[in-house]
Design a protein around this motif. Structure first.
Motif, short mmCIF file in Angstrom:
data_model
loop_
_atom_site.label_atom_id
_atom_site.label_comp_id
_atom_site.label_asym_id
_atom_site.label_seq_id
_atom_site.Cartn_x
_atom_site.Cartn_y
_atom_site.Cartn_z
N LEU A 286 3.94 -41.91 11.91
CA LEU A 286 2.82 -41.40 11.13
C LEU A 286 2.44 -39.97 11.54
O LEU A 286 1.27 -39.59 11.46
CB LEU A 286 1.60 -42.33 11.29
N HIS A 287 3.41 -39.20 11.97
CA HIS A 287 3.09 -37.85 12.44
C HIS A 287 2.60 -36.95 11.30
O HIS A 287 2.00 -35.90 11.55
CB HIS A 287 4.30 -37.22 13.12
N VAL A 288 2.87 -37.36 10.06
CA VAL A 288 2.38 -36.56 8.92
C VAL A 288 0.85 -36.50 8.90
O VAL A 288 0.27 -35.50 8.46
CB VAL A 288 2.93 -37.14 7.59
N ILE A 289 0.19 -37.53 9.41
CA ILE A 289 -1.28 -37.53 9.48
C ILE A 289 -1.75 -36.47 10.47
O ILE A 289 -2.67 -35.69 10.19
CB ILE A 289 -1.80 -38.92 9.87
N GLU A 290 -1.09 -36.43 11.63
CA GLU A 290 -1.46 -35.44 12.64
C GLU A 290 -1.15 -34.03 12.14
O GLU A 290 -1.92 -33.08 12.38
CB GLU A 290 -0.71 -35.74 13.94
N ASP A 291 -0.04 -33.85 11.43
CA ASP A 291 0.30 -32.54 10.88
C ASP A 291 -0.72 -32.08 9.85
O ASP A 291 -1.10 -30.90 9.79
CB ASP A 291 1.69 -32.58 10.25
N SER A 292 -1.20 -33.02 9.04
CA SER A 292 -2.21 -32.68 8.03
C SER A 292 -3.52 -32.27 8.68
O SER A 292 -4.17 -31.30 8.25
CB SER A 292 -2.44 -33.88 7.10
N ALA A 293 -3.90 -33.00 9.73
CA ALA A 293 -5.13 -32.65 10.45
C ALA A 293 -5.01 -31.28 11.10
O ALA A 293 -5.96 -30.48 11.08
CB ALA A 293 -5.45 -33.71 11.51
N SER A 294 -3.84 -30.98 11.67
CA SER A 294 -3.64 -29.67 12.29
C SER A 294 -3.71 -28.55 11.25
O SER A 294 -4.26 -27.47 11.52
CB SER A 294 -2.28 -29.63 13.00
N MET A 295 -3.16 -28.79 10.06
CA MET A 295 -3.19 -27.78 9.01
C MET A 295 -4.62 -27.49 8.58
O MET A 295 -5.00 -26.34 8.38
CB MET A 295 -2.35 -28.25 7.82
N LEU A 296 -5.43 -28.54 8.45
CA LEU A 296 -6.85 -28.34 8.10
C LEU A 296 -7.60 -27.66 9.24
O LEU A 296 -8.45 -26.78 9.02
CB LEU A 296 -7.50 -29.68 7.78
N GLY A 297 -7.29 -28.06 10.47
CA GLY A 297 -7.96 -27.47 11.62
C GLY A 297 -7.68 -26.00 11.80
O GLY A 297 -8.53 -25.24 12.27
N ASP A 298 -6.48 -25.56 11.39
CA ASP A 298 -6.14 -24.14 11.51
C ASP A 298 -7.04 -23.26 10.65
O ASP A 298 -7.20 -22.06 10.93
CB ASP A 298 -4.67 -23.91 11.11
N ALA A 299 -7.60 -23.84 9.59
CA ALA A 299 -8.49 -23.06 8.72
C ALA A 299 -9.88 -22.91 9.30
O ALA A 299 -10.68 -22.11 8.78
CB ALA A 299 -8.57 -23.72 7.34
N ALA A 300 -10.19 -23.65 10.36
CA ALA A 300 -11.55 -23.66 10.88
C ALA A 300 -11.93 -22.33 11.52
O ALA A 300 -13.01 -21.79 11.27
CB ALA A 300 -11.71 -24.79 11.91
N VAL A 301 -11.04 -21.77 12.35
CA VAL A 301 -11.39 -20.58 13.13
C VAL A 301 -11.72 -19.38 12.25
O VAL A 301 -12.79 -18.77 12.39
CB VAL A 301 -10.27 -20.25 14.15
N PRO A 302 -10.84 -18.97 11.31
CA PRO A 302 -11.21 -17.82 10.47
C PRO A 302 -12.43 -18.06 9.60
O PRO A 302 -13.25 -17.16 9.40
CB PRO A 302 -9.95 -17.58 9.62
N THR A 303 -12.55 -19.29 9.10
CA THR A 303 -13.70 -19.59 8.24
C THR A 303 -15.00 -19.55 9.02
O THR A 303 -16.01 -18.98 8.56
CB THR A 303 -13.53 -20.99 7.59
N ILE A 304 -15.00 -20.12 10.23
CA ILE A 304 -16.19 -20.10 11.08
C ILE A 304 -16.61 -18.66 11.38
O ILE A 304 -17.79 -18.31 11.34
CB ILE A 304 -15.93 -20.88 12.39
N THR A 305 -15.64 -17.81 11.67
CA THR A 305 -15.94 -16.43 12.03
C THR A 305 -16.52 -15.67 10.85
O THR A 305 -17.46 -14.87 11.00
CB THR A 305 -14.67 -15.73 12.55
N LEU A 306 -15.95 -15.87 9.67
CA LEU A 306 -16.48 -15.21 8.47
C LEU A 306 -17.93 -15.64 8.20
O LEU A 306 -18.80 -14.81 7.91
CB LEU A 306 -15.61 -15.54 7.26
#
Length: 417
Positions: A286-306
């Protein structure tokens, strides 16, 4: 490594934060309005409910195991110490500067609660990826650094919405009570003057009429109270009522915020070997679940900073705040707390309470040198106490964070490297 080399390593992440923050501030201008009030609210919800939980859960699931959970026990204690020290210094600042009553709770809040999640999540990856980083292999540094920063964010959110929230709630309620007392005294004087102007004629008839109405009302109230007691006495009703009170309590919502739930899920997956084997790793079913979470998490840092930059725009339009109060908050957050932090963390390391991991010690020290948490503005808005003043405080503390965080990060790396 020399001081200048470490200063360069520490300054690059802060410069990146400043650039993206400035873009967020620019996008929030009235002429541009890409990050206007409605857009900020919607994006904040997206970060709060989707990006942050995915980032925290994914980071902890990849790095936390049953063995190293024991080694991380000092971080919650360290964060609690930052809150207690900050609030004590905040009360001393109130005594010395005597600010308006309506911002006393706000001052304690900004002195005690640092930005324990967003900034470490932005700064740590940038330091790890830099060629001159003193923390070893970039991939290992990034993996464990994100886990430490995610844990810091989750624990910080719990303390903010339990400890700081209640301090600001009590402070605002005291101000409201004092305002109500003054208005009640004015109303009482006015009503007494009006009552004295009435003649005594017809007063007995009025009293008798009132008595008759009271007697009739008393009978109606008795029957109504009996029916209400029967309803309230029902077990299911009581359970439903109590559950509703618990779930509607902001303290409960703060403790079990999406970030905290993400941390719980990440911890569970990391600690339980079977779940870890199912989801973590390229060969996991089920690594696709972890990959999906990582992809969403990568958007957090730039969005938070903006969003952080867009929120600072309110400080340019805010009300006036006492000058010495702002200076005192800056001294507490960028001078006194980091000094206390060095004594506490190095003392705990000397006593063997903290693991000998330079990156872990660096994050523990960094928690004492951060600007106030952005959540303070949300709490101030919730109680309507010092919202404009909070924007000005945030503007100045974050403007000076570029210098303070860079210098302290450099010195912290010298201490732990």
């Amino acid at each position: 490594m020399g001081f200048l080399e470490l200063f360069t390593v520490a300054s690059f992440p802060v410069i990146k934060v400043l650039i993206v923050t400035a873009i967020g501030l620019f996008l929030a201008l009235d002429n541009i309005n890409l990050l206007g009030k409605d857009a900020r609210n919607q994006t904040n919800h997206l970060v709060h409910y989707v990006f942050n939980p995915a980032l925290i859960g994914g980071s902890l699931a990849e790095t936390v195991t049953f063995e190293n959970v024991v080694l991380l026990w000092f971080m919650p204690v360290n964060i609690l110490i930052t809150f207690l020290l900050g609030s004590a210094l905040g009360w001393i600042l109130i005594i010395l500067t005597r600010p308006p009553k309506n911002i006393e709770g706000l001052i304690v809040g900004v002195c005690s609660a640092g930005n324990l999640g967003n900034l470490p999540i932005i700064i740590i990856p940038a330091i790890c990826k830099d060629k001159g980083s003193p923390f070893g292999d970039p991939d290992v540094c990034y993996q464990y650094g994100m886990a430490y920063a995610s844990l810091s964010m989750a624990i910080g959110a719990i303390f903010i919405w339990t400890y700081v929230y209640n301090i600001m709630r009590i402070s605002s309620s005291k101000v409201q009570k004092e305002g109500n007392k003054s208005s009640d005294s004015i109303t009482f004087e006015a009503s007494r003057d009006v009552s004295e102007s009435f003649t005594e004629e017809g007063s007995s008839d009025t009293i008798n009429a009132v008595k008759g109405n009271v007697d009739d009302s008393y009978i109606l109230l008795l029957s109504k109270n009996e029916s209400e007691q029967k309803i309230k006495g029902h077990i299911l009703y009581k359970m439903k009522y109590q559950c509703g009170m618990i779930f509607s309590n902001p303290n409960f919502r703060g403790i079990f915020s999406p970030a905290t739930l993400g941390a719980i899920v990440g911890f569970t997956i990391g600690v339980v070997p079977k779940l870890n084997g199912l989801m973590i790793g390229s060969n996991a079913p089920l690594h696709v679940i972890e990959d999906s979470a990582s992809m969403l998490g990568d958007a957090a840092v730039p969005t938070i900073t903006l969003i952080m930059g867009a929120n600072l725009l309110k400080g340019l339009k805010g009300a006036s705040t006492p000058f010495w109060t702002i200076i005192g908050i800056i001294v507490v957050r960028y001078i006194l707390l980091p000094i206390f932090g060095i004594l506490i963390v190095k003392g705990a390391t000397h006593l063997g309470l903290v693991q000998v991991d330079p990156l872990y010690q660096f994050i523990l020290l960094l928690q004492y040198a951060l600007p106030p948490a952005m959540s303070i503005g949300t709490i101030a808005q919730l109680f309507g106490a010092g919202e404009s003043e909070c924007s000005i405080i945030m503007l100045w503390t974050y403007a000076l964070a570029s210098i303070a965080v860079t210098l302290w990060s450099t010195y912290f790396m010298l201490l732990v490297a």
